[in-house]
Design a protein around this motif. Structure first.
Motif, mmCIF file in Angstrom:
data_model
loop_
_atom_site.group_PDB
_atom_site.id
_atom_site.type_symbol
_atom_site.label_atom_id
_atom_site.label_comp_id
_atom_site.label_asym_id
_atom_site.label_seq_id
_atom_site.Cartn_x
_atom_site.Cartn_y
_atom_site.Cartn_z
ATOM 1 N N VAL A 16 42.010 52.921 34.012
ATOM 2 C CA VAL A 16 42.643 51.615 33.834
ATOM 3 C C VAL A 16 42.141 50.671 34.916
ATOM 4 N N GLN A 17 41.597 49.543 34.481
ATOM 5 C CA GLN A 17 41.107 48.518 35.395
ATOM 6 C C GLN A 17 41.826 47.201 35.139
ATOM 7 N N PHE A 18 42.077 46.465 36.230
ATOM 8 C CA PHE A 18 42.666 45.134 36.128
ATOM 9 C C PHE A 18 41.701 44.113 36.704
ATOM 10 N N ALA A 19 41.573 42.988 36.021
ATOM 11 C CA ALA A 19 40.781 41.884 36.551
ATOM 12 C C ALA A 19 41.630 41.139 37.572
ATOM 13 N N SER A 20 41.063 40.929 38.763
ATOM 14 C CA SER A 20 41.762 40.214 39.829
ATOM 15 C C SER A 20 40.790 39.205 40.436
ATOM 16 N N GLY A 21 40.785 38.012 39.860
ATOM 17 C CA GLY A 21 39.796 37.025 40.284
ATOM 18 C C GLY A 21 38.402 37.513 39.937
ATOM 19 N N LYS A 22 37.545 37.586 40.935
ATOM 20 C CA LYS A 22 36.185 38.082 40.732
ATOM 21 C C LYS A 22 36.072 39.585 40.991
ATOM 22 N N LYS A 23 37.176 40.205 41.361
ATOM 23 C CA LYS A 23 37.166 41.633 41.661
ATOM 24 C C LYS A 23 37.801 42.433 40.532
#
Length: 338
Positions: A16-23
């Motif tokens: 599971v990945q979350f987009a956090s701005g550019k990271k």
């Protein structure tokens, strides 16, 4: 796991990945887990270890536009990641339900609690309003809410914390789910009420044959509820086994550190509370190798090369550590201190 019982939950290589701005936040990495009918499995670890993210993935509660989920999730024979629209809504509550950490936030403040349970029942089943009300009353009686007829008419803010949590459990059980998810359901309660809620969950699990996934940071609570325990760190399961195996024969340094930091043992001996040195890693830049290595007293250069492969220590007992033999030698003194 009781191999004679059918498997209700099967997670394979969940990422599971979350987009956090550019990271990108790598919240869960390669988690595999199964839960059988009538079995309770606890996920334990510090905040940010991926416990609640794993749990919420079972109901697809993450914001879709910011979340990438890969792997396989099967619950009661349904491919959760393939569910869409009405099928997903039917799945939530009917097949799989959740007890949230804070019922005051989870329950709607402008409707009586009984009305919310009635609504959940009628959303999933074709029953009359009076029949749904009778079922709501029976649920309140089952979770031992005093004066249940009156409490059905109460608003969430008119209940105590323990009573709200019992109402939250009743709501989760309203449509007879096969799998019950519990996200730190005792965190906001005092010690006496915590024990009551844990015993109630265990009793309901055995009575109804539920599969339960229980998230907690308290290894003592996990032992009270769970048949098996999975220890998570930096999004991975680093040790898994029966409750007895992890309490009596821990083999991952992180599991040992959690045991050593239990508060009640230190208080009984009048000693300072043991803490785990350092802090969990930044999930946008997880270091290579074993993520626990920077905080581990057994770490060597080998720990920094690659993520450790799972080592089978006994039937049903696994640890991701290259120093399981050394850890075994440390276990007796850790357990004595805990």
């Amino acid at each position: 796991m009781n191999t004679a019982s059918p498997t209700l939950v099967q997670i394979q290589d969940l990422n599971v990945q979350f987009a956090s701005g550019k990271k990108v936040v790598q919240a869960v990495s390669g988690v595999s887990l199964s839960v059988a009918k009538g079995e309770a499995v606890a996920l334990i670890g510090e905040s940010g270890s991926g416990k609640s993210v794993t749990l919420r993935s079972l109901l697809r509660l993450h914001p879709e536009h910011k979340t990438t989920i890969k792997g396989q999730i099967q619950v009661a024979g349904q491919d959760v990641l393939a569910l869409r629209g009405g099928a997903l809504n039917d799945f939530r509550g009917k097949t799989c339900a959740m007890i949230f950490q804070d019922p005051l936030l989870a329950l709607d403040p402008v409707y009586p609690v009984g009305a919310q349970i009635v609504e959940a029942i009628r959303r999933h089943e074709r029953v009359s309003n009076s029949e749904a009300q009778q079922r709501a009353l029976a649920l309140f009686e089952r979770v031992r809410i005093p004066s249940p007829e009156q409490r059905l008419k109460a608003y969430p803010h008119e209940m105590s914390g323990g009573m709200r949590q019992r109402a939250m459990i009743a709501l989760a059980l309203a449509c007879n789910p096969q799998v019950l998810l519990a996200d730190e359901p005792t965190t906001a309660l005092d010690a006496t009420v915590q024990i009551q809620i844990l015993l109630l969950l265990r009793e309901l699990q055995r009575e109804l044959g539920l599969g339960i996934v229980f998230v907690t940071h308290d290894i003592g609570a996990a032992v009270e509820v769970a048949d098996r325990i999975a220890v998570m760190y930096a999004g991975r399961i680093v040790e898994e086994g029966t409750a007895e195996q992890l309490i009596r024969s821990p083999r991952h340094p992180y599991t040992m550190a959690l045991l050593q930091s239990r508060s009640h043992g230190a208080m009984e001996r009048g000693q300072p509370l043991q803490t785990i040195a350092g802090a969990p890693p930044d999930l946008t830049a997880i270091p290579p190798g074993c993520a626990f290595a920077p905080r581990c007293h057994l770490a060597t250069a080998a720990c920094l090369q690659a993520v450790p492969e799972p080592v089978t220590l006994a039937p049903g007992h696994m640890a991701r550590c290259v120093h399981t033999a050394t850890a075994a030698a440390y276990a007796p003194q850790i357990l004595a201190a805990a």
